[in-house]
Design a protein around this motif. Structure first.
Motif, PDB file in Angstrom:
ATOM      1  N   LEU A 217       0.840  -1.164  -0.098  1.00 31.85           N
ATOM      2  CA  LEU A 217      -0.034  -0.017   0.034  1.00 31.85           C
ATOM      3  C   LEU A 217       0.984   1.335   0.055  1.00 31.85           C
ATOM      4  O   LEU A 217       0.757   2.196  -0.676  1.00 31.85           O
ATOM      5  CB  LEU A 217      -0.763  -0.152   1.353  1.00 31.85           C
ATOM      6  CG  LEU A 217      -2.341   0.733   1.240  1.00 31.85           C
ATOM      7  CD1 LEU A 217      -3.183  -0.102   0.222  1.00 31.85           C
ATOM      8  CD2 LEU A 217      -2.749   0.411   2.527  1.00 31.85           C
ATOM      9  N   ASN A 220       2.917   1.505  -3.107  1.00 32.06           N
ATOM     10  CA  ASN A 220       1.919   1.863  -4.102  1.00 32.06           C
ATOM     11  C   ASN A 220       1.727   3.364  -4.265  1.00 32.06           C
ATOM     12  O   ASN A 220       2.204   4.162  -5.246  1.00 32.06           O
ATOM     13  CB  ASN A 220       0.632   1.186  -4.317  1.00 32.06           C
ATOM     14  CG  ASN A 220      -0.172   1.614  -5.583  1.00 32.06           C
ATOM     15  OD1 ASN A 220       0.291   1.666  -6.357  1.00 32.06           O
ATOM     16  ND2 ASN A 220      -1.483   2.205  -5.138  1.00 32.06           N
ATOM     17  N   ALA A 221       1.511   3.997  -3.205  1.00 33.78           N
ATOM     18  CA  ALA A 221       1.252   5.435  -2.866  1.00 33.78           C
ATOM     19  C   ALA A 221       2.420   6.257  -3.388  1.00 33.78           C
ATOM     20  O   ALA A 221       2.456   7.129  -3.992  1.00 33.78           O
ATOM     21  CB  ALA A 221       1.082   5.588  -1.556  1.00 33.78           C
ATOM     22  N   THR A 274      -5.380   5.311   0.438  1.00 35.79           N
ATOM     23  CA  THR A 274      -4.035   4.580   1.180  1.00 35.79           C
ATOM     24  C   THR A 274      -4.362   4.963   2.787  1.00 35.79           C
ATOM     25  O   THR A 274      -4.252   3.831   3.469  1.00 35.79           O
ATOM     26  CB  THR A 274      -2.936   5.162   0.585  1.00 35.79           C
ATOM     27  OG1 THR A 274      -2.657   5.217  -0.677  1.00 35.79           O
ATOM     28  CG2 THR A 274      -1.571   4.414   1.195  1.00 35.79           C
ATOM     29  N   LYS A 278      -4.662   1.770   5.372  1.00 34.45           N
ATOM     30  CA  LYS A 278      -3.595   1.762   6.482  1.00 34.45           C
ATOM     31  C   LYS A 278      -4.138   2.051   7.807  1.00 34.45           C
ATOM     32  O   LYS A 278      -3.676   1.204   8.712  1.00 34.45           O
ATOM     33  CB  LYS A 278      -2.630   3.113   6.232  1.00 34.45           C
ATOM     34  CG  LYS A 278      -1.479   3.156   6.837  1.00 34.45           C
ATOM     35  CD  LYS A 278      -0.642   4.337   6.494  1.00 34.45           C
ATOM     36  CE  LYS A 278       0.544   4.622   7.467  1.00 34.45           C
ATOM     37  NZ  LYS A 278       0.185   5.498   8.655  1.00 34.45           N
TER      38      LYS A 278
END
Lengths: 296, 341
Positions: A217, A220-221, A274, A278
């Motif tokens: 995650l 990717n962000a 995200t 998270k």
């Protein structure tokens, strides 16, 4: 919060004791107010402005920004880069953390330090390094050019720079987690007859899945949002080598505020999703994440 | 580990006993195939298994902290070894299901198949780990400190239970422990390890009665060690002669070891040793005296019948019923066992 009242004779009746760790109400509220104000000015206001500016001329111009072929190309490129960089780092990160956590070998501490390198090196420097290695005047540039391979100012360079910058996310999340779990369950699986790969699939992976998702995650962000390193190797060719962040900059410099902020909304939206995921992972699966991640 | 040679008979229950760092767990892991020896061989039924990968050794291993798969139910844990088999040798679904029921019953955990390991007590986890190891029908069962993580009462129960399991399955079983009571109570034979070497292999009786080294005698049960000198066939301690047979032993410094139970108060004038009574306490059968032996820096507790009256602070003669003597070699190590009294 509790008060102890000692009743004694004379004027001292009703002396109140406050626990030493409690500040006065004024100090408490002042601190909270400062923190909230700071967050509002430096984090919330800019985020709000992104949305306000994007919709400043209504929904029509906002949507029109996505009709632009260059904008679409930028979105496609960003997705493509993330689609290559994130799985690549998933594999690299798994391999690195597996070897670091489960084996001891000479140079292990050097490897750990190297994994952190992208965090400590400026992304611009990372981009420049790739230019120096693969660029036209670079180390392998002439050889690559002779074989018709272009890396710098093309998609491969952007992918490489993104992989470099986002390398630590998965590995940094998994190393402490795997070290904490040790290899005892894997050994148990091996004695029961499972092959190495089956052990990985049935024992290791289930034990690290939430930590892995967390790392992916964050990776990717960053992969979608990376500006510095990508900017150096991209060459800013419209419709070809511009990712969303680069396209936002170009549009902004052309005073095309609505289009710039419309694309920025995409990135901000990604950031919010995200953050949401998270937070959910930290709330729901805190015990399956490494100690480091829980403190983020 | 050095010069370790160990032959385990089919169906035997063997304990690897030693202090921490003695190499007992390493030896167990070498047998399992989790560690590979730098030199030497591991044979299973006479066939060389040294290079056989751990998956192909068919050992049932119970790890110290059980190493249960946290994310699987008890039932899934137990049949893991059957499910991971290649399709050709994997039992059918129905057969696997039947096996779970059978094993859960065997380890007395009926109805707990759907639980997760975190929902079980330490003793229950231990039994799941054992069932998981038994599910693959291992050639040998290996247990690493099987009772180490349990409280004292559960340990006692599980000891007896493990003995029963061994009897029922007839499996060759090797377990590691640092607890000499555990080793002596459970095992047919005990392997005493120290600093990577085997000190002695023997039945509990042999270890108690004929300890092969000073390490064994002090590790297996309580022992008193007296520094003595052998000269001209006579053993002397602090100027007194001890009546110990020294036939064939070299002269020089040596150590005499005896168990507190092998020393008793004796008649005036006939003792090997002399001590001073430090305290006296009444017990149901007689008196327990704490005695400081002349020339020895620790006190001993001796039980004696009531009629042998001793007074506090008085001196008493003591005689040794049984002792072992270990003369020093040229390096100053006490190795060679003497017969004693």
């Amino acid at each position: 919060m509790s008060e102890i009242a000692i009743t004694s004779s004379g004027r001292d009746r009703g002396v109140k004791f406050r626990p030493v760790t409690h500040d006065s109400a004024f100090a408490r509220y002042a601190l909270i107010a400062t923190a909230v104000l700071f967050l509002a000015i430096f984090l919330l206001a800019p985020l709000a402005i992104v949305f306000v500016e994007a919709f400043s001329k209504g929904i029509g111009p906002f949507l029109a920004a996505f009709d632009d072929p260059d904008a679409r190309a930028a979105i496609r490129l960003t997705l493509l880069v993330a689609a290559i960089a994130v799985p690549a780092n998933l594999v690299f990160g798994l391999a690195a953390s597996w070897s670091i956590a489960k084996f001891s070998f000479p140079g292990k501490s050097v490897l750990i330090t190297l994994i952190d390198l992208p965090f400590s090196v400026s992304p611009v420097v990372a981009g420049l390094v790739y230019v120096l290695v693969f660029g036209g005047q670079g180390l392998f540039g002439p050889w690559l050019a002779a074989h018709g391979v272009q890396i710098i100012f093309a998609v491969p360079g952007i992918v490489l720079a993104t992989i470099f910058v986002t390398f630590p996310f998965v590995a940094r999340e998994l190393i402490p987690l795997m070290e904490e779990q040790g290899k005892i369950e894997e050994e148990a699986a091996l004695t029961l007859g499972a092959s190495g790969f089956k052990t990985f699939l049935t024992v290791t992976l289930p034990n690290i899945k939430w930590g892995l998702l967390y790392g992916v995650l964050l990776c990717n962000a960053r992969a979608m949002g990376e500006f510095g390193a990508v900017s150096v190797v991209s060459g800013h060719i419209r419709g070809l080598t511009n990712t969303i962040p680069l396209q936002v900059e170009i549009l902004y410099n052309e005073y095309n505020n609505v289009a710039a902020f419309a694309l920025a909304v995409l990135l901000a939206g990604l950031a919010l999703v995200t953050l949401g995921l998270k937070t959910f992972l930290e709330w729901r699966h805190a015990d399956a994440l490494s100690g480091r991640a829980r403190r983020h | 580990m050095r010069d370790v040679s160990l032959d385990i008979q089919p169906g035997e229950l063997v304990a690897l006993l030693g202090p921490s760092g003695s190499g007992k767990t390493t030896l167990l892991r070498v047998i399992a195939g989790l560690n590979s020896p730098d030199r030497g061989r591991v044979l299973f039924d006479g066939e060389n298994a040294t290079n056989l990968p751990v998956q192909d050794r068919h050992v049932g291993m119970v790890f110290q902290n059980y190493a249960l798969f946290k994310h699987m139910t008890v039932a899934d844990n137990i049949v893991y070894g059957l499910r991971v088999r290649p399709r050709r040798t994997r039992p059918s679904r129905a057969a696997i299901k039947a096996r779970v029921t059978e094993l859960l019953q065997f380890v007395q955990l009926d109805g707990l198949g759907g639980r997760y390991p975190s929902q079980l007590s330490g003793g229950q986890r231990q039994r799941v780990a054992l069932a998981r190891a038994l599910a693959i029908e291992p050639r040998v069962l290996l247990l690493d400190e099987p009772f180490g993580a349990l409280d004292a009462r559960v340990r006692k129960d599980l000891r007896r239970w493990l003995r029963d399991i061994h009897k029922q399955t007839g499996l060759t079983t090797v377990f590691v422990t640092h607890d000499q009571d555990e080793a002596m109570e459970l095992a047919d034979r005990v392997v005493v390890l120290n600093e990577g070497r085997i000190e002695q292999i023997g039945t509990p009786e042999e270890l108690y009665d004929r300890p092969a080294s000073p390490f064994v005698i002090s590790f297996v049960g309580e022992a008193v060690a007296l520094p003595v000198t052998i000269a001209d066939g006579h053993v002397t301690f602090g100027g007194r002669e001890l009546h110990i047979d020294t036939h064939g032993l070299r002269s020089g410094p040596a150590r005499v070891f005896f168990r507190p139970a092998d020393i008793a108060v004796t008649a005036e004038g006939s003792g090997d040793l002399e001590g001073r009574v430090e305290s006296l306490r009444r017990t149901p059968a007689g008196v327990r005296a704490t005695i400081a032996i002349d020339g020895y820096d620790q006190t001993l507790e001796i039980d004696s019948p009531l009629d042998r009256s001793a007074s506090l602070g008085g001196r008493v003669p003591l005689s040794l019923a049984k002792a072992r003597i270990f003369p020093a070699d040229e390096n100053g190590d006490y190795v060679d066992a003497g017969d004693g009294i």
